[in-house]
Motif scaffolding. Structure first.
Motif, PDB file in Angstrom:
ATOM      1  N   ASN A 156      71.428  16.716 -54.471  1.00 34.75           N
ATOM      2  CA  ASN A 156      70.766  18.029 -54.503  1.00 34.75           C
ATOM      3  C   ASN A 156      71.773  19.758 -53.716  1.00 34.75           C
ATOM      4  OD1 ASN A 156      68.845  17.247 -55.650  1.00 34.75           O
ATOM      5  ND2 ASN A 156      67.630  16.972 -54.148  1.00 34.75           N
ATOM      6  N   ASN A 215      69.004  16.157 -63.274  1.00 35.00           N
ATOM      7  CA  ASN A 215      68.951  17.976 -62.447  1.00 35.00           C
ATOM      8  C   ASN A 215      71.073  18.549 -62.556  1.00 35.00           C
ATOM      9  OD1 ASN A 215      66.144  18.821 -63.090  1.00 35.00           O
ATOM     10  ND2 ASN A 215      66.492  17.713 -60.484  1.00 35.00           N
ATOM     11  N   GLU A 251      67.165  12.999 -60.001  1.00 35.56           N
ATOM     12  CA  GLU A 251      68.166  14.141 -59.217  1.00 35.56           C
ATOM     13  C   GLU A 251      69.890  13.173 -60.338  1.00 35.56           C
ATOM     14  OE1 GLU A 251      65.663  12.956 -56.871  1.00 35.56           O
ATOM     15  OE2 GLU A 251      66.538  11.607 -57.701  1.00 35.56           O
TER      16      GLU A 251
END
Length: 471
Positions: free
Chosen positions: A132, A276, A273
């Motif tokens: 991230n 994303n 994740e």
């Protein structure tokens, strides 16, 4: 006899290691002795070069200080090759470096720790927060106006051409034999040759090309580490490759690295994740005009959504991938990053998605289309989609056809050293366990029980319950 190539490279860069050897060694011995408060002769230096690590921490520091003084920059113990046995920072390589020099230091330390087989690094799991942070840092990073190197070695376009040629060679080995085959040789090359280039001297134009080539080479190291099952290490290489790509100014290259990170995240079960990361790659290159790139980003998003079981969103992502692919202009696309993404590759991605959504017939159609009448030349890629086809046949209740296809894949896989390939076989094994002990299954297991991927070497030495599940 061991040889400390890192120390030798730094001494050459600093002018201490000359053709005749002795004069430079004596000068370096005096410089190191001055920092240590001791007297050294050229014999000491020869021992250090031969691979001996000084027991006295003060001596190790003195060697690094002598090099730092001559080069005009900080030289750490890990860069000298004296870091073995010292504590490695647990977060080494996980952060997205703010400055280019910090990035060079981070990736150099990773190479050294990798070659030293630092156990904490080799067994480290992936860190979700690091994905991230890296994607956000890349998205919002300020663009760099100038790339400069200040080392003594002058880097030329010929050096970069050589770096790319070596990277291409290792890439071919990876595709044909798996990441576990020549991974360490690649890291050794990066730690010596690429490290020296990054610490060299270059103008802005050469520097950008150097960082681009360095990012590609480091990305390959990440892929090979991922394929070898070294997931925490691979993630760190991906992050440092992303930072190198950012310094080059090539946004599509950076996005391709996020795309690869998404691939790893899906493999490890971090599906949200992964989706994303694929979206970040697409957002960061919205103005690039590369339809091939957008198609691949949508494909990676779809792969993650399929694993989540979110069929409607996956269908939308797959449709977008097809739409972007159909409007692509291959001649206008960056061949370095997405030139390989052809009809067969897209079909393979759609085959994966439909298998994971439980659409066995569609998965069979796409996997068959991907394999086509002509071999692609990419052994591992063909292995993956062949196993998807075998899974799809099993899901349709066609055990005999599934075993026939899987047998062909496992024969191909004899030349592959790949943890990812083993995982595909594991999925097939799990599906096959639900079929029962039919004559077809028993015959298949008899034929494949000695193959590299059905029964990996460790399992052959000490069979586990899983390894003998279908025997």
């Amino acid at each position: 006899m061991a040889y400390n190539e890192q120390l030798a490279a730094l001494m050459r860069e600093a002018g201490f290691l000359k053709e005749d050897g002795s004069v430079g060694l004596k000068v370096f011995a005096r410089a190191a002795g001055r920092h240590a408060g001791k007297t050294f002769t050229h014999t000491y230096v020869q021992r250090w070069l031969s691979g001996m690590v000084p027991r006295d921490p003060q001596v190790r520091k003195a060697v690094a200080q002598a090099l730092s003084e001559r080069l005009g920059r900080r030289v750490g113990l890990e860069e000298v090759g004296f870091a073995s046995g010292e504590t490695m920072p647990a977060d080494l390589g996980l952060s997205y470096p703010t400055k280019a020099l910090d990035g060079i230091a981070a990736v150099t330390s990773l190479w050294r720790a990798d070659l030293d087989q630092a156990s904490a690094l080799l067994v480290a799991p992936a860190n979700v927060a690091a994905w991230n942070e890296a994607s956000l840092s890349w998205l919002v990073a300020a663009r760099h106006d100038m790339v400069n190197g200040t080392g003594k070695r002058r880097v030329t376009t010929a050096d970069i051409t050589g770096l790319r040629s070596m990277t291409d060679m290792f890439d071919r080995l990876d595709g044909q034999h798996g990441g576990g085959h020549a991974r360490r040789a690649l890291i050794e090359f990066l730690g010596t040759d690429l490290g020296g280039l990054l610490r060299g001297s270059y103008d802005d134009k050469v520097g950008r090309e150097l960082y681009k080539a360095a990012a590609q080479a480091t990305l390959l190291g990440a892929w090979m580490s991922y394929d070898a099952g070294l997931h925490g290490l691979a993630q760190r290489y991906f992050i440092q490759a992303l930072r190198l790509a950012d310094e080059s100014g090539d946004r599509l290259l950076g996005a391709s690295i996020l795309d690869a990170m998404s691939h790893q995240a899906t493999f490890l079960g971090n599906y949200r994740e992964a989706a994303n990361l694929a979206r970040a790659a697409r957002m960061g290159t919205a103005s690039s005009g590369s339809a091939s790139a957008a198609a691949h980003f949508y494909s990676m998003e779809a792969r993650a959504l399929a694993r989540l079981g979110e069929a409607a969103d996956c269908d939308r992502a797959m449709a977008a991938a097809v739409r972007e692919f159909e409007r692509r202009k291959p001649d206008d696309d960056p061949a370095d990053w997405f030139g390989y993404f052809n009809e067969a590759e897209l079909a393979a991605e759609l085959g994966h998605c439909n298998r994971d959504l439980g659409r066995a017939v569609d998965a069979t159609t796409y996997a068959t289309q991907s394999l086509g009448p002509v071999e692609s030349g990419y052994v591992r890629s063909d292995f993956f989609v062949t196993m998807v086809l075998a899974d799809a046949y099993l899901d349709q209740g066609e055990a005999e056809k599934a075993c026939e296809v899987a047998l062909g894949a496992l024969e191909i896989g004899e030349q592959l050293k790949s943890a990812r390939c083993e995982a595909y076989v594991g999925e097939f094994r799990q599906r096959l366990s639900g079929v029962g002990s039919s004559a077809v299954v028993k015959d298949f297991v008899d034929q494949v029980s000695g193959t590299r991927l059905w029964t990996p070497e460790d399992a052959r030495r000490a069979p586990s319950r899983d390894a003998t599940l279908l025997t």
